[in-house]
Design a protein around this motif. Sequence first.
Motif, PDB file in Angstrom:
ATOM      1  N   SER A  33       4.889  -0.286  -2.100  1.00 54.85           N
ATOM      2  CA  SER A  33       5.179   0.103  -1.021  1.00 54.85           C
ATOM      3  C   SER A  33       4.772   0.075   0.326  1.00 54.85           C
ATOM      4  N   CYS A  34       3.541  -0.001   0.483  1.00 55.57           N
ATOM      5  CA  CYS A  34       2.755   0.245   1.348  1.00 55.57           C
ATOM      6  C   CYS A  34       2.935  -0.974   2.371  1.00 55.57           C
ATOM      7  N   PRO A  35       3.334  -0.577   3.546  1.00 46.93           N
ATOM      8  CA  PRO A  35       3.525  -1.689   4.437  1.00 46.93           C
ATOM      9  C   PRO A  35       2.420  -2.478   5.060  1.00 46.93           C
ATOM     10  N   ARG A  59      -6.786  -0.944   7.311  1.00 48.68           N
ATOM     11  CA  ARG A  59      -5.583  -1.357   7.298  1.00 48.68           C
ATOM     12  C   ARG A  59      -4.601  -0.381   7.106  1.00 48.68           C
ATOM     13  N   CYS A  60      -4.958   0.786   6.368  1.00 48.32           N
ATOM     14  CA  CYS A  60      -3.773   1.877   6.314  1.00 48.32           C
ATOM     15  C   CYS A  60      -3.492   2.351   7.614  1.00 48.32           C
ATOM     16  N   ILE A  61      -1.940   2.818   7.557  1.00 49.38           N
ATOM     17  CA  ILE A  61      -1.543   3.250   8.798  1.00 49.38           C
ATOM     18  C   ILE A  61      -1.307   4.569   8.763  1.00 49.38           C
ATOM     19  N   PHE A  62      -1.577   5.432   7.450  1.00 48.81           N
ATOM     20  CA  PHE A  62      -1.148   6.714   7.305  1.00 48.81           C
ATOM     21  C   PHE A  62       0.286   7.104   7.408  1.00 48.81           C
ATOM     22  N   CYS A  63       1.019   6.100   6.812  1.00 46.10           N
ATOM     23  CA  CYS A  63       2.519   6.343   7.003  1.00 46.10           C
ATOM     24  C   CYS A  63       3.055   7.244   5.949  1.00 46.10           C
ATOM     25  N   GLY A  64       2.270   7.515   4.697  1.00 46.11           N
ATOM     26  CA  GLY A  64       2.683   8.236   3.776  1.00 46.11           C
ATOM     27  C   GLY A  64       3.715   7.924   2.663  1.00 46.11           C
ATOM     28  N   LEU A  65       3.920   6.240   2.856  1.00 48.22           N
ATOM     29  CA  LEU A  65       4.990   5.843   1.900  1.00 48.22           C
ATOM     30  C   LEU A  65       4.386   5.648   0.684  1.00 48.22           C
ATOM     31  N   CYS A  66       3.092   5.426   0.475  1.00 52.58           N
ATOM     32  CA  CYS A  66       2.523   5.611  -1.099  1.00 52.58           C
ATOM     33  C   CYS A  66       2.754   7.097  -1.650  1.00 52.58           C
ATOM     34  N   GLU A  67       2.712   7.805  -0.852  1.00 51.97           N
ATOM     35  CA  GLU A  67       2.774   9.392  -1.344  1.00 51.97           C
ATOM     36  C   GLU A  67       4.069   9.642  -2.102  1.00 51.97           C
TER      37      GLU A  67
END
Lengths: 170, 346
Positions: free
Chosen positions: A83-85, A119-127
């Motif tokens: 899921s991680c964009p 790389r992480c954009i802290f979108c929270g999709l992983c969560e």
Amino acid sequence: MQPLSNRKKVLEQKPMNFMERIYFPAIIKGLSITLRHFFKKIPTIKYPEQQRPYSKNFRGQHSLKRDEEGRERCTACGLCALSCPAEAITMIAAERTKEEEHLYREEKYAAVYEINMLRCIFCGLCEEACPKEAIYLDGPHVTADYLRKDFIYGKDKLVEPKFDITKLNS
Amino acid sequence: MEWSFVIEKFALVTIVFVVTLVIAMYSTLAERKIAGFMQDRYGPDRAGIFGLLQPLCDGGKFFFKEEIIPAGAHKTLFIIGPTIAIITACISSAVIPWGQSLTIGDRVISLQVADVNVGILYMFGVVALGVYGIMLGGWASNNKFSLMGAIRAASQSISYEIAMGLSIIALLMVTQSLSLKEIVGQQSGFVNWNIWSQPLGFIIFMVCAFAECNRVPFDLPECETELVGGYHTEYSSMKLGLYMFSEYINMFVSSALMAALYFGGYNFPFMNDFGLSQNWITIIGVCIFFIKIFAFIFFFMWVRWTLPRFRYDQLMNLGWKMLIPLAIANIVLTGIITLIKDTYFS
Ligand code: SF4
Ligand code: SF4
């Protein structure tokens, strides 16, 4: 041509009149404005000593959660990575052996679990994607560092420390 | 020449020198603090309480920075540039009367380093030399931006020196003296301050002082937005520090000059009505003088953080087409008023 918006303004360039040409009225006006700011309340936060409260839905550094017996919840299903964009998550799955039952909750676990914080954009999709409630972005800010390789956080930094569940309930 | 005279002057020079340097040092802090407050922030406040040690840190940093002399630069002139700038800045304060005289025992100590009877001319001469520092530095750097800044500095200071001189001439017509000591001495009390008889002259002088000190809104020799750093683009380490320092010293000296010429220098209202002894009047007078100077320095900074920079043609227009005619008109006006006063009211 049709104007694209109604915000067009015709600029009039009149020659300056005498009052404008001697500059002084404008200068005095400007000086009074800056002097007023001199006495205004300063909104600056003196950072290390004073800190602003974070909002409730602030997304900080990830932490991999443990269950009530202190076992890692993650089952290395890979949904978070999928899921991680930003494609920041990589993991290597491994199978749990008999002796490791007190360490991992499911039969499969993540032997290596890495998030590249650059790389992480802290979108929270992983969560959101995680079916095991194993990952949350509830940590602090990710701090600065000198080398790129140091931004790849492994399990040593991500897995939350063991805690005593009985104390939490009391 | 007696020895005590030499010692006395030496002590006075040292004190003036140290005070000048300390004020210049703390001007850098004050500038940043004032900028901060005017922009709704604190300014430097980490080194010491209220950032009071900041100038020391800056100075230390300047000394330890790498010293760069560009390959194409003229080495000697490159070093002479900032030297001239700082020397002229420092010696210009010699003729300023800091206070009346102190009486210790039976010695009368005058609080002026040198009572040159053409003090104002000396001042102008030194200030005119000061621009050589900038010119040489800018030219020797062998850099387009520096040269541009140097050219601007030269033409700017030449143009504004004329208006400045003319505004001073009107003042001299009133005071009838070129000696700074006498000019200040005449303005005792409050009503005798020259600002009341020369308001226009003061405004012209002040605008020119801004231009001579290369302060905003006339800081075209440096203007970082178009000329990188202007004449000191290539300078680093303490040489840059000297340039900056000389700028702040110039600001201090021109503030002192404005306070002395137009705002009565060490004179304060009702100074002779309290029955104070001469020494006390002198000491209070010195404090008052410094308060006036600080007010002017504050004004310099206040203007800096308010106004944008003039365009170059606007600068020249203002200098040649506004200030010089105004200054001449001021002279004529002063002449007429003096004549009327002398014929009808004396
Ligand atoms: S927060 Fe978003 S970008 Fe960061 S690891 Fe999770 S899914 Fe990827
Ligand atoms: S953190 Fe959650 S989504 Fe990611 S691999 Fe582990 S169990 Fe699956």
